[in-house]
Design a protein around this motif. Structure first.
Motif, PDB file in Angstrom:
ATOM      1  N   GLN A  36       1.587  -1.268   0.340  1.00 37.66           N
ATOM      2  CA  GLN A  36      -0.201  -0.343  -0.304  1.00 37.66           C
ATOM      3  C   GLN A  36       0.696   0.743  -0.262  1.00 37.66           C
ATOM      4  OE1 GLN A  36      -2.693  -0.611   3.313  1.00 37.66           O
ATOM      5  NE2 GLN A  36      -3.335   2.014   3.083  1.00 37.66           N
ATOM      6  N   ALA A  37       0.410   2.212  -1.039  1.00 38.27           N
ATOM      7  CA  ALA A  37       1.950   3.157  -1.344  1.00 38.27           C
ATOM      8  C   ALA A  37       1.890   3.798  -0.215  1.00 38.27           C
ATOM      9  CB  ALA A  37       1.499   4.224  -1.928  1.00 38.27           C
ATOM     10  N   SER A  38       1.200   4.382   0.306  1.00 41.09           N
ATOM     11  CA  SER A  38       1.566   4.636   2.045  1.00 41.09           C
ATOM     12  C   SER A  38       0.944   5.055   3.266  1.00 41.09           C
ATOM     13  CB  SER A  38       2.263   6.705   1.540  1.00 41.09           C
ATOM     14  OG  SER A  38       1.111   7.406   0.974  1.00 41.09           O
ATOM     15  N   ASN A  76      -2.105   1.928  16.089  1.00 39.31           N
ATOM     16  CA  ASN A  76      -0.959   2.384  17.082  1.00 39.31           C
ATOM     17  C   ASN A  76       0.696   2.994  16.014  1.00 39.31           C
ATOM     18  OD1 ASN A  76      -1.775   2.451  19.234  1.00 39.31           O
ATOM     19  ND2 ASN A  76      -0.804   0.261  19.046  1.00 39.31           N
ATOM     20  N   LEU A  77       0.286   2.393  14.292  1.00 44.76           N
ATOM     21  CA  LEU A  77       1.639   2.428  13.472  1.00 44.76           C
ATOM     22  C   LEU A  77       1.058   4.062  12.659  1.00 44.76           C
ATOM     23  CD1 LEU A  77       4.584   2.227  11.522  1.00 44.76           C
ATOM     24  CD2 LEU A  77       2.034   1.003  10.158  1.00 44.76           C
ATOM     25  N   ASN A  78      -0.361   4.357  12.765  1.00 42.72           N
ATOM     26  CA  ASN A  78      -1.022   4.966  12.520  1.00 42.72           C
ATOM     27  C   ASN A  78      -0.238   6.583  13.010  1.00 42.72           C
ATOM     28  OD1 ASN A  78      -1.612   4.486   9.337  1.00 42.72           O
ATOM     29  ND2 ASN A  78      -4.230   3.122  10.354  1.00 42.72           N
ATOM     30  N   GLY A  83       2.683  12.810  10.067  1.00 41.81           N
ATOM     31  CA  GLY A  83       2.992  14.182  10.448  1.00 41.81           C
ATOM     32  C   GLY A  83       4.940  14.265  10.776  1.00 41.81           C
ATOM     33  N   THR A  84       5.320  12.889  10.074  1.00 43.29           N
ATOM     34  CA  THR A  84       6.704  12.409  10.001  1.00 43.29           C
ATOM     35  C   THR A  84       6.912  11.561   8.829  1.00 43.29           C
ATOM     36  OG1 THR A  84       5.949  10.131  10.369  1.00 43.29           O
ATOM     37  CG2 THR A  84       6.925  11.356  12.714  1.00 43.29           C
ATOM     38  N   ASN A  85       8.684  12.514   8.178  1.00 44.25           N
ATOM     39  CA  ASN A  85       8.821  11.825   6.990  1.00 44.25           C
ATOM     40  C   ASN A  85       8.773  10.131   6.769  1.00 44.25           C
ATOM     41  OD1 ASN A  85      10.406  10.499   8.154  1.00 44.25           O
ATOM     42  ND2 ASN A  85      12.686  11.065   7.486  1.00 44.25           N
ATOM     43  N   LEU A  86       8.248   9.038   7.743  1.00 43.12           N
ATOM     44  CA  LEU A  86       7.968   7.704   6.921  1.00 43.12           C
ATOM     45  C   LEU A  86       6.006   7.891   6.492  1.00 43.12           C
ATOM     46  CD1 LEU A  86       9.022   6.668  10.461  1.00 43.12           C
ATOM     47  CD2 LEU A  86       9.946   6.067   7.988  1.00 43.12           C
ATOM     48  N   ALA A  87       5.936   8.940   6.791  1.00 42.79           N
ATOM     49  CA  ALA A  87       4.051   8.931   6.634  1.00 42.79           C
ATOM     50  C   ALA A  87       3.981   8.956   4.818  1.00 42.79           C
ATOM     51  CB  ALA A  87       3.321   9.971   6.727  1.00 42.79           C
ATOM     52  N   GLY A  88       4.745   8.874   4.496  1.00 46.15           N
ATOM     53  CA  GLY A  88       4.367   8.865   3.143  1.00 46.15           C
ATOM     54  C   GLY A  88       5.221   7.357   1.860  1.00 46.15           C
ATOM     55  N   LYS A  89       5.693   7.029   3.191  1.00 43.16           N
ATOM     56  CA  LYS A  89       6.918   5.789   2.748  1.00 43.16           C
ATOM     57  C   LYS A  89       5.431   4.080   2.810  1.00 43.16           C
ATOM     58  CE  LYS A  89      11.188   6.960   4.256  1.00 43.16           C
ATOM     59  NZ  LYS A  89      11.815   7.290   2.777  1.00 43.16           N
ATOM     60  N   SER A  90       6.034   3.687   1.313  1.00 41.56           N
ATOM     61  CA  SER A  90       5.471   1.915   2.306  1.00 41.56           C
ATOM     62  C   SER A  90       5.588   1.016   3.581  1.00 41.56           C
ATOM     63  CB  SER A  90       5.540   1.148   1.231  1.00 41.56           C
ATOM     64  OG  SER A  90       6.576   0.729   1.227  1.00 41.56           O
ATOM     65  N   LEU A  91       4.629   0.126   3.588  1.00 34.71           N
ATOM     66  CA  LEU A  91       5.087  -0.442   4.978  1.00 34.71           C
ATOM     67  C   LEU A  91       6.570  -0.879   4.781  1.00 34.71           C
ATOM     68  CD1 LEU A  91       3.307  -1.251   7.318  1.00 34.71           C
ATOM     69  CD2 LEU A  91       2.390  -3.728   6.324  1.00 34.71           C
TER      70      LEU A  91
END
Ligand code: MN3
Length: 237
Positions: A36-38, A76-78, A83-91
Motif C-alpha cells: 500500500q503506497a503509504s 498505533n503505526l498510523n 506528520g513524520t517523514n515516514l508518512a509517505g513511505k510504504s509499509l
C-alpha cells in the motif's frame, strides 16, 4: 518459473472484502497488499472468514488476534508516523528504515507487527498443511533432505523461541530454504530476506485454544493449516 501474480489467494474475495472494508488494497497478493503506497494504513482483510480455521484455531482466537491485536498495531503505526517523514513511505520501507534504530523502536514494532500478521494470515488456509507438492516440495527436499526433517526443524524453532516471536521458512540469497526464528516484532524481511511462511508464537496466537501447549499448536499448524500455495508464490527465481 515464477507465476505472474504471486498471490491468487481468493483474489476476488480479497478485493471484495477490501472494498467492503473501504480500504484500498491492490491486487497481486500480500506483497501488493503490503505495498500500500503509504499511510495511513488500513487493516488488511483476512483471506478467509474468522471461523474458517477452526477447530485448529478458533474464531474466538482469530477475533481477538485479528480484530484487536492486529488492528491495534495498524492504529498505533498510523499514530506514530503521522506528520513524520515516514508518512509517505510504504509499509516495507518503514520496517526497513526503522529496523535497529533505538529512537524509532515503537514505529518499527508496530510496522513490523502489521507486516508479520498480514503475512501470517496468508501463511494459513482451511484444510492446509501436511506435505507440499510441486516446486516447493523440491525446494524442501533440496534444503532439508525430506519433509520430516523440515517439519522437525520448523517445530523446534517455533517451540524453542523464548517468549514472544515468530518461526519462519525463508529463502536465503543462496536460494536455499532455511528455518529461522525472530523475537517480538522482528522480521527477516527487515534484512531483505525472502519470507515464505510464518507461524506466530506469541501467546495471544494460541493461548485461548491451547493454553501452555505451544507444541500442540505448532504441530496442528504444520499439519492442518500451512498454505503451501502461498509459500510457493513467494519463491524467488
Ligand atoms: Mn500475533
Amino acid at each position: 518459473m515464477r507465476s505472474a501474480p504471486r498471490i491468487l489467494m481468493t483474489r476476488r474475495r480479497l478485493i471484495g472484502t477490501a472494498l467492503a472494508a473501504g480500504s484500498l488494497v491492490s491486487v497481486g497478493g500480500v506483497r501488493r497488499t503490503l505495498a500500500q503506497a503509504s499511510g495511513p494504513f488500513a487493516l488488511p482483510p483476512l483471506p478467509y472468514p474468522e471461523e474458517a480455521l477452526a477447530p485448529v484455531i478458533s474464531s474466538t482466537t482469530i477475533g481477538f488476534h485479528y480484530g484487536k491485536h492486529h488492528r491495534a498495531y495498524v492504529d498505533n503505526l498510523n499514530k506514530a508516523i503521522e506528520g513524520t517523514n515516514l508518512a509517505g513511505k510504504s509499509l516495507e520501507d518503514i520496517v526497513k528504515a526503522t529496523a535497529g534504530d533505538p529512537a524509532r523502536v515503537a514505529v518499527f514494532n508496530n510496522a513490523a507487527q502489521d507486516w508479520n500478521h498480514t503475512f501470517y494470515w496468508s501463511s494459513m488456509r482451511p484444510n492446509g498443511g501436511g506435505m507440499p507438492s510441486g516446486l516447493i516440495a523440491d525446494h524442501i527436499k533440496d534444503s532439508f533432505g525430506d519433509y520430516a526433517k523440515f517439519h522437525q526443524e520448523f517445530a523446534t524453532a517455533a517451540v524453542t523461541q523464548f517468549g514472544s516471536g515468530w518461526a519462519w521458512l525463508v529463502q536465503d540469497q543462496d536460494r536455499k530454504l532455511k528455518v529461522v526464528k525472530t523475537a517480538n516484532a522482528d522480521t527477516p524481511m527487515a534484512r531483505g530476506v525472502t519470507c515464505l511462511l510464518t507461524c506466530d508464537v506469541w501467546e495471544h496466537a494460541y493461548y485461548l485454544d491451547y493454553q501452555n501447549r505451544r507444541p500442540d499448536y505448532v504441530n496442528a499448524w504444520l499439519d492442518k493449516l500451512v498454505n503451501w500455495d502461498f509459500a510457493a508464490r513467494q519463491l524467488g527465481t
